[in-house]
Design an enzyme around this catalytic site. Sequence first.
Site, PDB file in Angstrom:
ATOM      1  N   GLU A 139      41.578 -59.250 -17.272  1.00  0.00           N
ATOM      2  CA  GLU A 139      41.514 -58.354 -16.134  1.00  0.00           C
ATOM      3  C   GLU A 139      41.709 -59.166 -14.862  1.00  0.00           C
ATOM      4  O   GLU A 139      41.477 -60.383 -14.844  1.00  0.00           O
ATOM      5  CB  GLU A 139      40.150 -57.656 -16.042  1.00  0.00           C
ATOM      6  CG  GLU A 139      39.821 -56.744 -17.195  1.00  0.00           C
ATOM      7  CD  GLU A 139      38.436 -56.137 -17.066  1.00  0.00           C
ATOM      8  OE1 GLU A 139      37.718 -56.476 -16.097  1.00  0.00           O
ATOM      9  OE2 GLU A 139      38.069 -55.327 -17.924  1.00  0.00           O
TER      10      GLU A 139
ATOM     11  N   GLY B 240      15.219 -47.102 -30.366  1.00  0.00           N
ATOM     12  CA  GLY B 240      15.816 -46.202 -29.386  1.00  0.00           C
ATOM     13  C   GLY B 240      17.008 -45.465 -29.973  1.00  0.00           C
ATOM     14  O   GLY B 240      17.500 -45.786 -31.059  1.00  0.00           O
ATOM     15  N   LYS B 241      17.497 -44.481 -29.237  1.00  0.00           N
ATOM     16  CA  LYS B 241      18.608 -43.665 -29.718  1.00  0.00           C
ATOM     17  C   LYS B 241      19.845 -44.498 -30.017  1.00  0.00           C
ATOM     18  O   LYS B 241      20.439 -44.382 -31.096  1.00  0.00           O
ATOM     19  CB  LYS B 241      18.933 -42.583 -28.681  1.00  0.00           C
ATOM     20  CG  LYS B 241      20.029 -41.619 -29.113  1.00  0.00           C
ATOM     21  CD  LYS B 241      20.250 -40.540 -28.063  1.00  0.00           C
ATOM     22  CE  LYS B 241      21.358 -39.587 -28.499  1.00  0.00           C
ATOM     23  NZ  LYS B 241      21.595 -38.537 -27.479  1.00  0.00           N
TER      24      LYS B 241
ATOM     25  N   HIS C 205      35.003 -53.132 -13.877  1.00  0.00           N
ATOM     26  CA  HIS C 205      34.054 -54.186 -14.208  1.00  0.00           C
ATOM     27  C   HIS C 205      33.622 -54.975 -12.984  1.00  0.00           C
ATOM     28  O   HIS C 205      34.378 -55.169 -12.046  1.00  0.00           O
ATOM     29  CB  HIS C 205      34.675 -55.153 -15.222  1.00  0.00           C
ATOM     30  CG  HIS C 205      34.640 -54.628 -16.618  1.00  0.00           C
ATOM     31  ND1 HIS C 205      35.410 -55.162 -17.614  1.00  0.00           N
ATOM     32  CD2 HIS C 205      33.954 -53.619 -17.191  1.00  0.00           C
ATOM     33  CE1 HIS C 205      35.187 -54.518 -18.750  1.00  0.00           C
ATOM     34  NE2 HIS C 205      34.308 -53.573 -18.513  1.00  0.00           N
TER      35      HIS C 205
END
Length: 299
Positions: free
Chosen positions: A211, A17-18, A248
């Site tokens: 976080e 894939g890319k 997130h």
Amino acid sequence: MIIFRKQHRVLVQGITGKQGSFWAEKMIGAGTRVVAGVNPKRAGDIAVGVPVFGTAQRAMAETPFDVAVMFISPALAKHAALDAIEAGAKLLVILTEHIPLHDVMMIHAVARLNGTRVLGPNTAGLVTPGEGFVGIMPGHNDRIFQPGAIGVISRSGSLGTLVSLNLTRAGLGQSAFIGIGGDPMLGTTSRDALEALDRDPRTEAIVLVGEIGGAMEEDAALHAAGMSKPVVAFIAGRASPPGRKMGHAGAIVGASGGSYAGKREALERAGVTVVDTPAQIPDAVRQRWTRRMLQAASH
């Protein structure tokens, strides 16, 4: 296995894939031993100079690997993860986010049964400057990552990059970067990564980037309290209102905990230096590190 080493052999799932081909090429350029890739529709091909197999299990039989990294869509992530785990991967790096929660639960359960360490989901990966990297961190960029003695743990790839850049600009290289991921159900926690860096003889000081949401930083503080290596932390989300999702999936503060104040208090009680901004990290690390060396010399 949490810290990446140059001898580790890497399988790239979704290598044709890319994104898979782009980052596989960057990993190889940085010294990572990418030995094979997986794409069920391209088995027998060669991609970025390595053979492509139909499954991870077939790849393991012909070109053994230690680490599998997934450039796979959420819908196909469970199948790819189970394939890598059942093939015998020691470490599975799951870059994919938005994997259905039931699928994530199954991946973690099967990984535990098979002895596979999972990093992620929604991780940016691992970097060991001077040795290589696995994932989508700019481990190939020597303006951001330089070999050194500071271990970096981050739930956020972008914040982890910024912190590593600030350290490098201050002349403080990194022994290892561990991106644990931003999802609420992670295979490797902040405490797991902290314990690994505490054991690592190349690491002399640690930066923990956390976080709001969850209790991972509080749990990490329990281990930090008994450490001799200095720890500096930054907690993102200081101004976030309680109960609101911020970025997130794991960054949700509820009435029961996960607040900025609670995390900071737990870390500071454990002897961790908590800074207000990422820009303050290099000076805090240098001060704590110098203090530790002076104390060691006095004994």
